[in-house]
Design a protein around this motif. Structure first.
Motif, PDB file in Angstrom:
ATOM      1  N   ALA A 195       2.372   4.622  10.095  1.00 14.64           N
ATOM      2  CA  ALA A 195       3.032   5.495   9.112  1.00 14.64           C
ATOM      3  C   ALA A 195       3.167   6.919   9.642  1.00 14.64           C
ATOM      4  O   ALA A 195       2.252   7.462  10.244  1.00 14.64           O
ATOM      5  CB  ALA A 195       2.249   5.495   7.811  1.00 14.64           C
TER       6      ALA A 195
ATOM      7  N   TYR B 150       3.939  10.291   4.567  1.00 17.12           N
ATOM      8  CA  TYR B 150       2.799  10.289   3.659  1.00 17.12           C
ATOM      9  C   TYR B 150       3.224  10.860   2.313  1.00 17.12           C
ATOM     10  O   TYR B 150       3.776  11.964   2.250  1.00 17.12           O
ATOM     11  CB  TYR B 150       1.649  11.122   4.242  1.00 17.12           C
TER      12      TYR B 150
ATOM     13  N   LYS C 163       8.001   3.016  -1.883  1.00 20.68           N
ATOM     14  CA  LYS C 163       6.586   2.636  -1.885  1.00 20.68           C
ATOM     15  C   LYS C 163       6.317   1.411  -1.013  1.00 20.68           C
ATOM     16  O   LYS C 163       5.225   1.265  -0.475  1.00 20.68           O
ATOM     17  CB  LYS C 163       6.131   2.345  -3.317  1.00 20.68           C
TER      18      LYS C 163
ATOM     19  N   LYS D 208       7.099   0.026   5.237  1.00 19.89           N
ATOM     20  CA  LYS D 208       5.955  -0.132   6.148  1.00 19.89           C
ATOM     21  C   LYS D 208       5.554   1.182   6.801  1.00 19.89           C
ATOM     22  O   LYS D 208       4.421   1.332   7.240  1.00 19.89           O
ATOM     23  CB  LYS D 208       6.269  -1.180   7.211  1.00 19.89           C
ATOM     24  N   ASP D 209       6.481   2.132   6.865  1.00 19.11           N
ATOM     25  CA  ASP D 209       6.185   3.421   7.497  1.00 19.11           C
ATOM     26  C   ASP D 209       5.771   4.490   6.483  1.00 19.11           C
ATOM     27  O   ASP D 209       5.718   5.676   6.810  1.00 19.11           O
ATOM     28  CB  ASP D 209       7.379   3.914   8.318  1.00 19.11           C
TER      29      ASP D 209
ATOM     30  N   LYS E  63       2.774   5.739   3.834  1.00 18.53           N
ATOM     31  CA  LYS E  63       1.390   5.666   3.361  1.00 18.53           C
ATOM     32  C   LYS E  63       1.362   6.376   2.019  1.00 18.53           C
ATOM     33  O   LYS E  63       1.679   7.560   1.917  1.00 18.53           O
ATOM     34  CB  LYS E  63       0.459   6.353   4.361  1.00 18.53           C
TER      35      LYS E  63
ATOM     36  N   LEU F 212      -0.748   7.708  -1.158  1.00 20.09           N
ATOM     37  CA  LEU F 212      -2.096   8.123  -1.523  1.00 20.09           C
ATOM     38  C   LEU F 212      -2.129   8.475  -3.000  1.00 20.09           C
ATOM     39  O   LEU F 212      -1.441   9.404  -3.426  1.00 20.09           O
ATOM     40  CB  LEU F 212      -2.518   9.338  -0.684  1.00 20.09           C
TER      41      LEU F 212
END
Length: 165
Positions: free
Chosen positions: A2, A5, A144, A147-148, A150, A152
Motif C-alpha cells: 500500500a 493510506y 476501500k 489492494k493498494d 490501507k 485505518l
C-alpha cells in the motif's frame, strides 16, 4: 504494498487533525491534493469548500462545493459539476511528494471526472494520505477494497497512538 493510506471513523474523531499532525511533525516535502473545509456563515448556515492543503485565503464561491441548512443557496449549483470543476486541484499531482485527500465522501458518487482523477492518483506511485467518510456508496466501497489502500479506523482509544508506531 500500500502507498495509499486513509483514515476512517466517526465524525469529529480527529481524522483531519491526524493528517495535519503528520504533515507538521513527520513530513518535510511538497504537499499537494485537497482538503474539504467547512465554513459557518452568520452562526448557522454552513458551506463546504474544496481547497489545496496549503490554502490560505477566502472561502468563497470560487471554491464552494455546496451549502447546508438553506436549500435556496444551492439553486443553480450542480454539486457534481462543482466537484468536477474543482478536480483540477489534482492535475499536477506529480509535482508533489505526498497527496492529501481530505475527505472523500458520498457526495462525490456522481462526479465522474473527480472520481477518475482520484483513481489516477491512487494508481500512481505517489504516497496518498486521506480520509474516507464512514458512509456507504459504491465509490467509497471501491476505494476501500483496493489492494493498494490501507484503511485505518480512528477511534478515541487509538487516535493518539496512530503515528507512534
Amino acid at each position: 504494498m500500500a502507498n495509499n493510506y486513509f483514515f476512517t471513523g466517526e465524525k469529529g474523531i480527529g481524522k483531519s487533525t491526524l493528517i495535519d499532525l503528520y504533515l507538521k511533525k513527520h513530513f518535510c516535502g511538497k504537499v499537494g491534493g485537497f482538503k474539504t473545509v467547512k465554513k459557518v456563515h452568520e452562526g448557522r448556515r454552513v458551506s463546504f469548500h474544496l481547497v489545496s492543503p496549503n490554502f490560505v485565503g477566502d472561502l468563497n464561491d470560487d471554491n464552494v462545493l455546496f451549502y447546508c441548512h438553506d436549500a435556496s443557496l444551492n439553486e443553480g449549483l450542480d454539486i457534481n459539476e462543482r466537484f468536477n470543476t474543482l478536480s483540477n486541484i489534482l492535475d499536477d499531482y506529480n509535482e508533489y511528494d505526498i497527496i492529501i485527500m481530505d475527505e472523500i465522501g458520498p457526495h462525490e458518487e456522481s462526479a465522474e471526472v473527480f472520481k477518475d482523477k482520484i483513481r489516477k492518483v491512487l494508481d500512481s506511485d505517489k504516497y496518498v494520505l486521506g480520509v474516507i467518510q464512514k458512509s456507504e456508496s459504491k465509490f467509497l466501497d471501491e476505494l476501500k477494497k483496493r489492494k493498494d489502500v490501507k484503511l485505518l479506523n480512528v477511534t478515541k482509544e487509538n487516535r493518539d497512538r496512530i503515528f507512534s508506531k
